[in-house]
Write a protein that holds these residues in place. Sequence first.
Motif, PDB file in Angstrom:
ATOM      1  N   LYS A  31       0.810  -1.122  -0.113  1.00 13.19           N
ATOM      2  CA  LYS A  31      -0.044  -0.053   0.006  1.00 13.19           C
ATOM      3  C   LYS A  31       0.845   1.271  -0.002  1.00 13.19           C
ATOM      4  CE  LYS A  31      -3.894  -1.957   2.566  1.00 13.19           C
ATOM      5  NZ  LYS A  31      -4.681  -1.976   3.737  1.00 13.19           N
ATOM      6  N   GLU A  32       2.212   1.174   0.318  1.00 14.44           N
ATOM      7  CA  GLU A  32       2.907   2.163   0.531  1.00 14.44           C
ATOM      8  C   GLU A  32       3.421   2.791  -0.762  1.00 14.44           C
ATOM      9  OE1 GLU A  32       3.952   3.651   3.182  1.00 14.44           O
ATOM     10  OE2 GLU A  32       2.811   2.344   4.306  1.00 14.44           O
ATOM     11  N   ASP A  33       3.156   4.128  -1.146  1.00 14.61           N
ATOM     12  CA  ASP A  33       3.587   4.902  -2.136  1.00 14.61           C
ATOM     13  C   ASP A  33       5.004   4.673  -2.870  1.00 14.61           C
ATOM     14  OD1 ASP A  33       0.829   5.715  -2.378  1.00 14.61           O
ATOM     15  OD2 ASP A  33       1.507   7.817  -1.571  1.00 14.61           O
ATOM     16  N   ASP A  34       5.823   4.779  -1.955  1.00 12.88           N
ATOM     17  CA  ASP A  34       7.267   4.572  -2.250  1.00 12.88           C
ATOM     18  C   ASP A  34       7.373   2.942  -2.956  1.00 12.88           C
ATOM     19  OD1 ASP A  34       7.718   6.944  -1.852  1.00 12.88           O
ATOM     20  OD2 ASP A  34       8.775   6.466   0.038  1.00 12.88           O
ATOM     21  N   PHE A  35       6.835   2.327  -2.285  1.00 14.63           N
ATOM     22  CA  PHE A  35       6.928   0.538  -2.499  1.00 14.63           C
ATOM     23  C   PHE A  35       6.255   0.472  -4.244  1.00 14.63           C
ATOM     24  CE2 PHE A  35       5.482  -3.764  -3.094  1.00 14.63           C
ATOM     25  CZ  PHE A  35       6.703  -4.285  -2.690  1.00 14.63           C
ATOM     26  N   LYS A  36       5.064   1.116  -4.243  1.00  7.75           N
ATOM     27  CA  LYS A  36       4.366   0.880  -5.281  1.00  7.75           C
ATOM     28  C   LYS A  36       5.220   1.594  -6.685  1.00  7.75           C
ATOM     29  CE  LYS A  36       0.364   2.383  -3.904  1.00  7.75           C
ATOM     30  NZ  LYS A  36      -1.029   2.840  -3.915  1.00  7.75           N
ATOM     31  N   GLU A  37       5.679   2.860  -6.260  1.00  2.00           N
ATOM     32  CA  GLU A  37       6.316   3.615  -7.403  1.00  2.00           C
ATOM     33  C   GLU A  37       7.602   2.744  -7.862  1.00  2.00           C
ATOM     34  OE1 GLU A  37       7.383   8.257  -8.207  1.00  2.00           O
ATOM     35  OE2 GLU A  37       8.030   7.316  -6.391  1.00  2.00           O
ATOM     36  N   ALA A  38       8.379   2.279  -6.803  1.00  2.00           N
ATOM     37  CA  ALA A  38       9.452   1.467  -7.167  1.00  2.00           C
ATOM     38  C   ALA A  38       9.357   0.059  -8.012  1.00  2.00           C
ATOM     39  CB  ALA A  38      10.413   1.211  -5.714  1.00  2.00           C
ATOM     40  N   MET A  39       8.380  -0.581  -7.585  1.00  2.00           N
ATOM     41  CA  MET A  39       7.761  -1.854  -8.140  1.00  2.00           C
ATOM     42  C   MET A  39       7.548  -1.393  -9.831  1.00  2.00           C
ATOM     43  SD  MET A  39       8.351  -4.311  -6.323  1.00  2.00           S
ATOM     44  CE  MET A  39       7.257  -5.804  -6.718  1.00  2.00           C
ATOM     45  N   SER A  40       6.815  -0.516  -9.900  1.00  2.00           N
ATOM     46  CA  SER A  40       6.033   0.001 -11.149  1.00  2.00           C
ATOM     47  C   SER A  40       7.277   0.378 -12.242  1.00  2.00           C
ATOM     48  CB  SER A  40       5.160   1.007 -11.078  1.00  2.00           C
ATOM     49  OG  SER A  40       5.691   2.365 -10.871  1.00  2.00           O
ATOM     50  N   ALA A  41       8.284   0.836 -11.829  1.00  2.00           N
ATOM     51  CA  ALA A  41       9.527   1.405 -12.304  1.00  2.00           C
ATOM     52  C   ALA A  41       9.936   0.141 -13.317  1.00  2.00           C
ATOM     53  CB  ALA A  41      10.276   1.785 -11.861  1.00  2.00           C
ATOM     54  N   PHE A  42      10.125  -1.073 -12.538  1.00  2.00           N
ATOM     55  CA  PHE A  42      10.636  -2.174 -13.206  1.00  2.00           C
ATOM     56  C   PHE A  42       9.398  -2.833 -14.198  1.00  2.00           C
ATOM     57  CE2 PHE A  42      13.529  -1.620  -9.636  1.00  2.00           C
ATOM     58  CZ  PHE A  42      14.814  -1.643 -10.349  1.00  2.00           C
ATOM     59  N   GLU A  43       8.201  -3.310 -13.389  1.00  2.00           N
ATOM     60  CA  GLU A  43       7.180  -3.788 -14.114  1.00  2.00           C
ATOM     61  C   GLU A  43       6.879  -3.225 -15.409  1.00  2.00           C
ATOM     62  OE1 GLU A  43       4.410  -3.847 -10.944  1.00  2.00           O
ATOM     63  OE2 GLU A  43       5.156  -5.650  -9.788  1.00  2.00           O
ATOM     64  N   GLU A  44       7.085  -1.993 -15.469  1.00  2.00           N
ATOM     65  CA  GLU A  44       6.515  -1.093 -16.844  1.00  2.00           C
ATOM     66  C   GLU A  44       7.566  -1.429 -17.796  1.00  2.00           C
ATOM     67  OE1 GLU A  44       5.735   3.144 -15.843  1.00  2.00           O
ATOM     68  OE2 GLU A  44       3.983   2.365 -14.464  1.00  2.00           O
ATOM     69  N   CYS A  45       8.789  -1.844 -17.359  1.00  2.00           N
ATOM     70  CA  CYS A  45       9.764  -2.281 -18.426  1.00  2.00           C
ATOM     71  C   CYS A  45       9.719  -3.850 -18.586  1.00  2.00           C
ATOM     72  CB  CYS A  45      10.946  -1.856 -17.637  1.00  2.00           C
ATOM     73  SG  CYS A  45      11.214  -0.101 -17.546  1.00  2.00           S
TER      74      CYS A  45
END
Length: 272
Positions: A31-45
Amino acid sequence: MPDEAEFVVGLNPKSITESEAYKKFATDLEKEDDFKEAMSAFEECDLKPTEFDAIVIGANQAEEFVAVIVGEGIGEDDNASCVIKKIQKMSGEEEAAEVTKEDGKKVIQFTDGRAYLVNKNMLALSTTAWEDKVGELIDGKGTPAVENSKKDLFGKVDSKAAVWFIAEVPAELAGMAAMAAPEATEVKTVAGSVDLSKGAAVNFVAGFGAEDKAKATADKVQEMFDGIKGEVPEQFAAVVESVKIEASGSDVKFAVSASMDDLTAAKDMADM
């Protein structure tokens, strides 16, 4: 990892995310914004950060750092370029990540550092001051920190654990250790690991450079712990009993473990 790294932290994402402890607390973490942002940086690639083999980060007080990521496809041109652009976007920087050749190595040069595409499954990110040192280590020149200045410390941790760390302790941080015990201000190094294979087990080693200082600190910390352990709720009696504090040569060793039942009880108490 160059010798100038004053601390090194290692993560084994597979060990973390496959553990029962992670699954128990994952919902809150995700649920943490920092965690979601970090994960999405890789997943979107089209990368799967939870399945990476290792992430190792080294840094110093001057804010120089190296981050090495080992995972399927992370070092391939398109994937590395995509990840760098995502990081730049999150930092509010211009997105520019062209793969070029430098001294026979694939690199992405950016404003304050460089990324090395070491091989198709390894990416190394470095700040400007360390980029040449990292390049030399990739070429097999020189000796990495864990085989040189940090060799003894590295030998005290389980580098296959979910999380591990080694560090030299600056004098100003050592002063903060007085909150635990005045003797602890003499601490020179720390090393430790977190094993999540069965609940959670923490092993910590503090180096004092002299046996008498380690013995005095261990005795004081044990005395303090004995004074407060009776106040710990009864459901955590097994955790309290698992605590071990001992002097070993010039080191103080600390260990504690918690079963999944203990972790569940702790989570339930926090959620109340």
